[in-house]
Design an enzyme around this catalytic site. Structure first.
Site, PDB file in Angstrom:
ATOM      1  CB  THR A 155       2.742 -19.312   8.279  1.00 16.33           C
ATOM      2  OG1 THR A 155       3.739 -19.602   9.271  1.00 16.33           O
ATOM      3  CG2 THR A 155       2.315 -17.857   8.403  1.00 16.33           C
ATOM      4  CG  HIS A 198      -0.461  -1.382  -0.234  1.00 23.00           C
ATOM      5  ND1 HIS A 198      -1.610  -1.151  -0.933  1.00 23.00           N
ATOM      6  CD2 HIS A 198      -0.512  -0.539   0.836  1.00 23.00           C
ATOM      7  CE1 HIS A 198      -2.326  -0.216  -0.339  1.00 23.00           C
ATOM      8  NE2 HIS A 198      -1.682   0.167   0.749  1.00 23.00           N
TER       9      HIS A 198
END
Length: 606
Positions: free
Chosen positions: A519, A576
């Site tokens: 992005t 994570h």
């Protein structure tokens, strides 16, 4: 004799191409060298012209299908064949009507030609309007799309619509698009209203051919057939023949997939009525009821740009295919208007020097104080963003990268690069190439989780998503197999996807299947942000603005010195649950090392 349209060779190493869009449908006429279809390969997207004039009798390779070089794509029937098949029908109708005429010898001979001419238009228009009209159905707009929501009807009941002219705007979970009318005629009925949802295949509206309503009215007139004076008003119905030439080719081409050919087929469809002198006034009225005026089909991006620049689209003559108004046409018109007012403005400024004190005030947005329904694409974005944060454990790591070498290479090569490849050389392809290479070395960042099955999939290819700021919201088209492309290939694919996304021409299958996303938040000047992961991916890289800053560097002779350098922040948001902080740091370290080394000379031909 039928002519075969084959896939040409579009490059030395190109062996196949994918049909992205048919500009003509079966049954429509095409001229020699007129663009017939769009084809996409790994190296280029282009239009293929028709090798001969005639009727597109058969499409062999459909849209989104791949064909090898030299294989047959379609068949063009010659003019003689088409005319021969269509001519007997009118001839038989005239003969059939000519036979009953001698049964009434009482009428003077001067009235016989009138009676013979009057029924002919009625019978000719009967096939086009004798039924209930043509159904406009919701087509399949993607493999997993089962329904769509009507966002706006571009025509009202009773309005005239041309074949392939945009008729309705539809929104799905994957794409917003316009659906064209399958035939020319009048919008007789709307079955699904605005903001209502319909399943794929459902009937949205009924379109009758232009002669359907008048054809039903004269039906009672032939009842008092013995009375010959009743035949006198028949010639007043003569304007009906103006539609005989229009619906005939359009009815045979009811299959359609995309709204793009609207402008390309609109002008040819309007030519037959214009050629007939008698119904000139109705033709003018039909032209005024098109909704878009003389501008024809215009993409949302061009309309938005025209509104921003204050350009009247109806005053422009498009330079695109079929007379379509392109973005550059609007820009050129705005520049001409600015140049025309610049000289008088300069004279006014010289005459009144103190005038510059007044600073221009920005106009407030028309959205202030309004409450409106949330568009479907905005609802989808909102839902998926919240779901992403709820599904995965997301955090962001940021590194600073010195891209001075890349900036210098880009300045040296950008002119030649654009001349050779036809696209501008921006920083984005460098970041994309380095990202793909880093993903190949760190597959954990290019993976996906299945918590229900308790598995992790390390993808064998890099399908790179590119976030695009489209007029209707954020869309992420995907570059499939980005690891197989070089710098020039990535530049072309990024430019192509971004342009088609902003012009609402991206296909539903092109915005799915990504394994990692880029992005470019720096395109609007942002230094960095914390982007949200596009599920089911486990990582997204935010690219900040490239800015010059004073940086301390080690010089072999002078030691530590402060010099201006081109710097950028790279922000990696990762899941994570599968990617540890050390994994993220190693990935960013590989990326930083590749970019700061700046070894892209071979890709640029330097």
């Amino acid at each position: 004799m039928p002519t075969s349209v084959t896939m040409p060779r579009l490059g030395e190493s190109v062996t196949e191409g994918t049909v992205t869009r048919w500009l003509k449908q079966e049954g429509e006429r095409v001229e020699a060298d007129e663009p017939l279809l769009e084809v996409s390969t790994d190296k280029v997207d282009t239009e293929i012209p028709s090798p001969a004039a005639g009727i597109l009798s058969r499409i062999v390779v459909g849209e989104d299908e791949t064909a090898e070089v030299g294989s047959e794509l379609a068949v063009i029937a010659g003019d003689g064949e088409d005319a021969g098949s269509a001519a007997p029908a009118p001839a038989q109708e005239q003969q059939a009507e000519a036979e009953p005429e001698p049964a009434a010898p009482v009428t003077p001979s001067t009235e016989k030609p009138v009676e013979e001419e009057a029924p002919a238009p009625q019978t000719a228009s009967a096939p086009s309007g004798g039924g209930e009209g043509t159904e406009v159905k919701l087509p399949a707009l993607g493999e997993s799309v089962t329904e769509g929501t009507i966002t706006r009807w571009l025509k009202a009941v009773g309005d005239t619509v041309e074949a392939d002219e945009p008729l309705v705007e539809v929104s799905t979970d994957k794409v917003d698009t316009e659906l064209p009318s399958p035939v020319a005629g009048t919008l007789l009925e709307i079955k699904v209203g605005e903001d209502e949802t319909a399943e794929v295949g459902a009937v949205l509206a009924i379109v009758g051919t232009p002669g359907s309503a008048p054809a039903a009215a004269p039906a009672p007139a032939p009842a008092p057939e013995p009375e010959k004076p009743a035949a006198a008003p028949a010639p007043q119905q003569a304007p009906a023949p103006k539609v005989e030439s229009a619906p005939a080719p359009n009815l045979s081409g009811e299959s359609y997939a995309t709204p793009a050919p609207a402008a390309e087929t609109k002008q040819p469809a309007a030519q037959p009525p214009a050629a007939q002198p008698a119904p000139a006034a109705p033709t003018a009225q039909a032209a005024q009821s098109n909704g878009a005026g003389d501008a024809g089909y215009v993409t949302p991006l061009v309309r938005k740009l025209a509104a921003e620049k204050g350009v009247d689209l109806s005053s422009l003559t498009g330079t695109g295919v079929g007379g379509r108004i392109r973005k550059q046409d609007v820009i050129d018109a705005a520049e001409k208007a600015a140049a025309a007012t610049k000289a008088p403005a300069a004279q006014a400024e010289s005459a009144a020097a103190p005038a510059p004190k007044a600073a221009p005030k920005a106009e407030p947005s028309p959205l202030r104080g309004r409450t409106e329904k949330l568009p479907r694409i905005r609802q989808t974005i909102a839902r998926r963003m919240v779901e992403s944060l709820q599904i995965s454990a997301q955090l962001t790591t940021v590194v600073e990268v010195d891209v001075t070498k890349i900036a210098n290479l880009r300045n040296k090569a950008k002119a030649d690069f654009q001349a050779k490849h036809g696209v501008k050389l921006t920083f984005l392809p460098f970041f994309a190439l380095a990202t793909v290479e880093a993903l190949q070395q760190h597959p954990v960042v290019n993976s996906s989780l299945d918590m229900e099955a308790g598995t992790v999939t390390y993808h064998g290819a890099e399908h790179l998503g590119i976030a695009v700021d489209a007029p209707k919201g954020l869309v992420v088209p995907v570059i499939k197999d980005a690891g197989d492309l070089n710098l020039a290939g990535l530049s072309k694919r990024i430019a192509d996807l971004a342009d088609r996304t902003r012009n609402n021409k991206i296909g539903p299958d092109e915005i799915g299947g990504g394994t990692f996303t880029l992005t470019n938040t720096g395109s609007r000047g942002a230094l960095f942000d914390t982007p949200i992961i596009n599920q089911p991916q486990v990582g997204i890289l935010g690219l900040g603005a490239v800015v010059k800053r004073p940086v301390i560097v080690n010089d072999p002779d002078l030691g530590e010195i402060i010099v201006p350098r081109s710097m950028v922040y790279l922000a990696l948001s990762y899941d994570h649950r599968i990617v540890d902080g050390a994994d993220a740091a190693r990935f960013l370290g590989t990326l930083k090392e590749r970019l700061e080394a700046g070894h892209f000379e071979a890709d640029l031909g330097l």
